[in-house]
Each structure stands twice: as C-alpha cells, then as structure tokens.
Design a protein around this motif. Structure first.
Motif, PDB file in Angstrom:
ATOM      1  N   ARG A   1       0.836  -1.198   0.000  1.00  0.00           N
ATOM      2  CA  ARG A   1       0.000   0.000   0.000  1.00  0.00           C
ATOM      3  C   ARG A   1       0.871   1.247   0.000  1.00  0.00           C
ATOM      4  O   ARG A   1       1.872   1.326   0.716  1.00  0.00           O
ATOM      5  N   ILE A   2       0.478   2.215  -0.834  1.00  0.00           N
ATOM      6  CA  ILE A   2       1.129   3.519  -0.873  1.00  0.00           C
ATOM      7  C   ILE A   2       0.136   4.561  -0.374  1.00  0.00           C
ATOM      8  O   ILE A   2      -0.994   4.621  -0.858  1.00  0.00           O
ATOM      9  N   VAL A   3       0.560   5.358   0.586  1.00  0.00           N
ATOM     10  CA  VAL A   3      -0.282   6.440   1.100  1.00  0.00           C
ATOM     11  C   VAL A   3       0.402   7.765   0.770  1.00  0.00           C
ATOM     12  O   VAL A   3       1.530   8.017   1.213  1.00  0.00           O
ATOM     13  N   LEU A   4      -0.263   8.576  -0.041  1.00  0.00           N
ATOM     14  CA  LEU A   4       0.255   9.911  -0.361  1.00  0.00           C
ATOM     15  C   LEU A   4      -0.387  10.899   0.605  1.00  0.00           C
ATOM     16  O   LEU A   4      -1.588  11.171   0.533  1.00  0.00           O
TER      17      LEU A   4
ATOM     18  N   GLU B   1       8.843   3.065  -9.787  1.00  0.00           N
ATOM     19  CA  GLU B   1       9.283   1.668  -9.691  1.00  0.00           C
ATOM     20  C   GLU B   1       9.880   1.371  -8.320  1.00  0.00           C
ATOM     21  O   GLU B   1       9.615   0.324  -7.720  1.00  0.00           O
ATOM     22  N   ASP B   2      10.696   2.309  -7.810  1.00  0.00           N
ATOM     23  CA  ASP B   2      11.280   2.132  -6.480  1.00  0.00           C
ATOM     24  C   ASP B   2      10.190   2.013  -5.417  1.00  0.00           C
ATOM     25  O   ASP B   2      10.281   1.183  -4.497  1.00  0.00           O
ATOM     26  N   LEU B   3       9.180   2.827  -5.533  1.00  0.00           N
ATOM     27  CA  LEU B   3       8.127   2.855  -4.527  1.00  0.00           C
ATOM     28  C   LEU B   3       7.310   1.562  -4.557  1.00  0.00           C
ATOM     29  O   LEU B   3       6.971   1.006  -3.506  1.00  0.00           O
ATOM     30  N   VAL B   4       7.023   1.092  -5.755  1.00  0.00           N
ATOM     31  CA  VAL B   4       6.295  -0.178  -5.876  1.00  0.00           C
ATOM     32  C   VAL B   4       7.116  -1.312  -5.274  1.00  0.00           C
ATOM     33  O   VAL B   4       6.598  -2.176  -4.556  1.00  0.00           O
TER      34      VAL B   4
ATOM     35  N   LEU C   1       3.381   6.428 -11.374  1.00  0.00           N
ATOM     36  CA  LEU C   1       2.540   5.337 -10.887  1.00  0.00           C
ATOM     37  C   LEU C   1       1.393   5.064 -11.852  1.00  0.00           C
ATOM     38  O   LEU C   1       1.022   3.909 -12.100  1.00  0.00           O
ATOM     39  N   ALA C   2       0.839   6.141 -12.406  1.00  0.00           N
ATOM     40  CA  ALA C   2      -0.254   5.968 -13.364  1.00  0.00           C
ATOM     41  C   ALA C   2       0.231   5.233 -14.612  1.00  0.00           C
ATOM     42  O   ALA C   2      -0.473   4.376 -15.162  1.00  0.00           O
TER      43      ALA C   2
ATOM     44  N   MET D   1       0.037  -3.540  -9.002  1.00  0.00           N
ATOM     45  CA  MET D   1       0.205  -2.284  -8.292  1.00  0.00           C
ATOM     46  C   MET D   1      -0.247  -2.372  -6.842  1.00  0.00           C
ATOM     47  O   MET D   1      -1.236  -3.053  -6.516  1.00  0.00           O
ATOM     48  N   PRO D   2       0.462  -1.656  -5.974  1.00  0.00           N
ATOM     49  CA  PRO D   2      -0.010  -1.539  -4.590  1.00  0.00           C
ATOM     50  C   PRO D   2      -1.318  -0.739  -4.546  1.00  0.00           C
ATOM     51  O   PRO D   2      -1.659  -0.018  -5.494  1.00  0.00           O
ATOM     52  N   GLU D   3      -1.997  -0.871  -3.454  1.00  0.00           N
ATOM     53  CA  GLU D   3      -3.161  -0.009  -3.224  1.00  0.00           C
ATOM     54  C   GLU D   3      -2.657   1.417  -3.042  1.00  0.00           C
ATOM     55  O   GLU D   3      -1.697   1.660  -2.299  1.00  0.00           O
ATOM     56  N   LEU D   4      -3.263   2.362  -3.735  1.00  0.00           N
ATOM     57  CA  LEU D   4      -2.841   3.760  -3.643  1.00  0.00           C
ATOM     58  C   LEU D   4      -3.927   4.581  -2.974  1.00  0.00           C
ATOM     59  O   LEU D   4      -5.079   4.584  -3.411  1.00  0.00           O
TER      60      LEU D   4
END
Length: 327
Positions: free
Chosen positions: A14-17, A71-74, A99-100, A110-113
């Motif tokens: 999961r990614i949280v912005l 890519e790093d974040l994923v 990410l898009a 993809m992680p959950e964004l």
C-alpha cells in the motif's frame, strides 16, 4: 489424480500519499493521518525542509529524505508493506504520473494507492496568503512601500464604484474580481497601519473589531434576543449602535463627502427611522428639487443614486445609438 499446488501472489502492499496544507500550523494533522504514519513500514519525504518533518520526528516518526521513482516505490511496498509519502507543496506530480503509467502498462501488480489529506484549508484560509503577499509587496515594491492612507484613499472610492458597477451589470466574474480589489484596499491600509509609530494596528485587529461588532449587534443570533423579520433585525442594529456611539444627533456618522443623492437619502432614512418630523428646507433651485426627489425616493424604498445611475445608463445607450455605435 495429480494434486496441483498453487502459491498465492505476494501482497503488493500500500502507498499512502499524505498531503498537508501550509495554511494550517505544522503538526496539526488528522487522526487518520497520524494512524497511517505510525502504522507505516516506511515514511518518505523528498523535501528535507518540509515544515512537517520536525513535528513528525518529535512524535517518534522516522522519516527518510528520499525521492523514489514509481518503480522504487512499488518495490518498497512488495510483501504487503505500507509506505507513506509526505507530499511536498507541489503534490508529487512526477511520482503520481509514474505510478499511473505503471498501472496503465498492465505489467506490474500495483499496490493499493490512497490519497490521504492530513490537514485541510479552513474557510478563509486563502486570506492568509493575501496577508503574506501584501507583507512582501510592502517591503519590496518601490511603489507600494511609499503609499500612505491619504494617497490610497482615491483608489478605495474607485474600487467601490467598480464593485457597484459589476453588481449592476450582473457580471459574476467581474463581481469576483472587484470584490478582490476592494479586499486589497482593506489589507493594504491595514498593512500601512502596522507602521504607525503612535497607534499601530494590523489586519488581525481590523478583523477582530468587526467580529466583535457583528456579534454584539446580532443578539438574535449570538444572544438571547429574538428577531423574526428584517425590520426587527434593523431595530436591534440601530438600538445597539445608538448605545455604542452615544450620539446626540441622528446625523452623526453620516459621511458628508458621499454623492449628493446618496447623502440626501441617508439623511432622510435617519429622520424617518428616528420618527422625527422635519420639513424640507425652503429654497429655490435645482438642488432643493433634487433633495425633495431623493427624500421621496427613500420614502418609497428606492435608492435614488442607483435609480439615477440606471437612467444615466439608458441615456448613454441612447447617445451611442444616435452615434451609430454598436453595443
């Protein structure tokens, strides 16, 4: 029969912005934001000078100063990990675009964004921006730094008339712009007033004064008084104002420099509201005739100044038609 074994795909995580408003004091974050920060496996921020960082670290949140690619974040989220990205003022457009693109390729799970606003602008928050901009202009602009209350007075009158024109034209975009120009005059004068050596005051003092006045003059809203009609509200206002000002005449407080028709109508309104029986002064000439017309208009609930402007506009259109000018 052969048994087949299947391996579950790894959790992409999961990614949280996390977004914040610079108009809210740093550290004042929502409870969901603090939960996300405390539960995250990693917290990243590209801006080492981000105003939130000292408060996050004081609260025990470890923040890495890093600018990962999409890519790093994923990859950092692989295995079900949660990564919180504390967004910079621009909102991380390069990262979200990356990410898009990854999501659109279909080649990456993809992680959950999640976009999580950690603090919100309150109504009126952009007024803080206006005050800051005015501070800088006053300090750095050669023209603005030399202005005085007296030198700016004519602009306040001009902007007020332009606002009235926008209202009468029914132009919403023009109305918004002219309201801004009038607001600028208030903030500009308040900024100049801060520099007065004898009696300085700020825009906060101006706002505090009008807030106190509005609350005091609306006991039917903020107190125990009742008012169910506009007439009762006006009675409350005038009664409270009379006590505040302690005036000995109903004519006190009427600016004599306003346009003549408006001045005559205001005097007539004060006389009528006070229940006085004051005959019009005897005299000959166009001035006395206009005075009688203004008093008559006020008694009929008509703004004589606005009525004359409307008639003058019609006259202007007739002139342009006679000239053969379109529009």
């Amino acid at each position: 029969m052969n048994a087949t074994s299947s391996t579950a795909a790894p959790d992409p995580g999961r990614i949280v912005l996390l977004t914040t408003s610079h108009r809210v004091a740093p550290g004042l974050l929502s409870w969901p934001a603090w939960q996300a920060l405390r539960e995250a496996d990693r917290v990243l921020c590209a801006d080492g000078a981000h105003p939130q960082l000292p408060y996050l670290r004081e609260a025990g949140i470890a923040v890495d100063e890093a600018s990962p690619t999409a890519e790093d974040l994923v990859g950092a989220c692989a295995g079900g990990r949660t990564v919180v990205v504390v967004a910079t003022g621009e909102g991380e457009p390069a990262l979200t675009d990356g990410l898009a693109r990854l999501a659109g390729s279909g080649r990456v799970r993809m992680p959950e964004l999640e976009l999580l606003p950690a603090s919100y602008d309150l109504p009126g928050a952009r007024l803080l921006d206006l005050v800051q901009v005015m501070d800088r202009i006053r300090a750095e602009c050669p023209w603005s730094s030399e202005r005085t209350h007296e030198g700016l007075a004519k602009y306040a009158i001009e902007e007020a008339y332009e606002l009235v024109e926008a209202i009468e034209d029914g132009d919403r975009e023009e109305l918004r712009e002219e309201l801004g120009d009038v607001l600028l005059q208030v903030v500009f004068h308040a900024r100049i007033a801060e520099e007065d050596p004898q009696a300085p005051f700020s825009v906060d003092d101006v706002a505090a004064g009008i807030v106190a006045k509005l609350i005091h003059r609306h006991p039917h809203v903020f107190g125990d008084a009742t008012a169910t009609t506009p007439e009762e509200v006006k009675e409350h206002w005038l009664r409270t104002k009379a006590v505040e000002k302690r005036r000995t005449s109903v004519t006190e407080g009427i600016p004599l420099g306003q346009p003549g028709l408006a001045l005559a109508a205001k005097l007539a309104s004060r006389v009528r509201t006070a229940g006085l029986d004051v005959p019009l002064p005897a005299g000959e000439g166009i001035g006395y005739e206009l005075l009688a017309l203004a008093v008559r208009a006020e008694a009929a609930g008509v703004d004589p100044e606005a009525a004359l402007r409307s008639a003058a506009r019609a006259y202007r259109d007739a002139v342009r038609a006679a000239e053969g000018v379109a529009g």
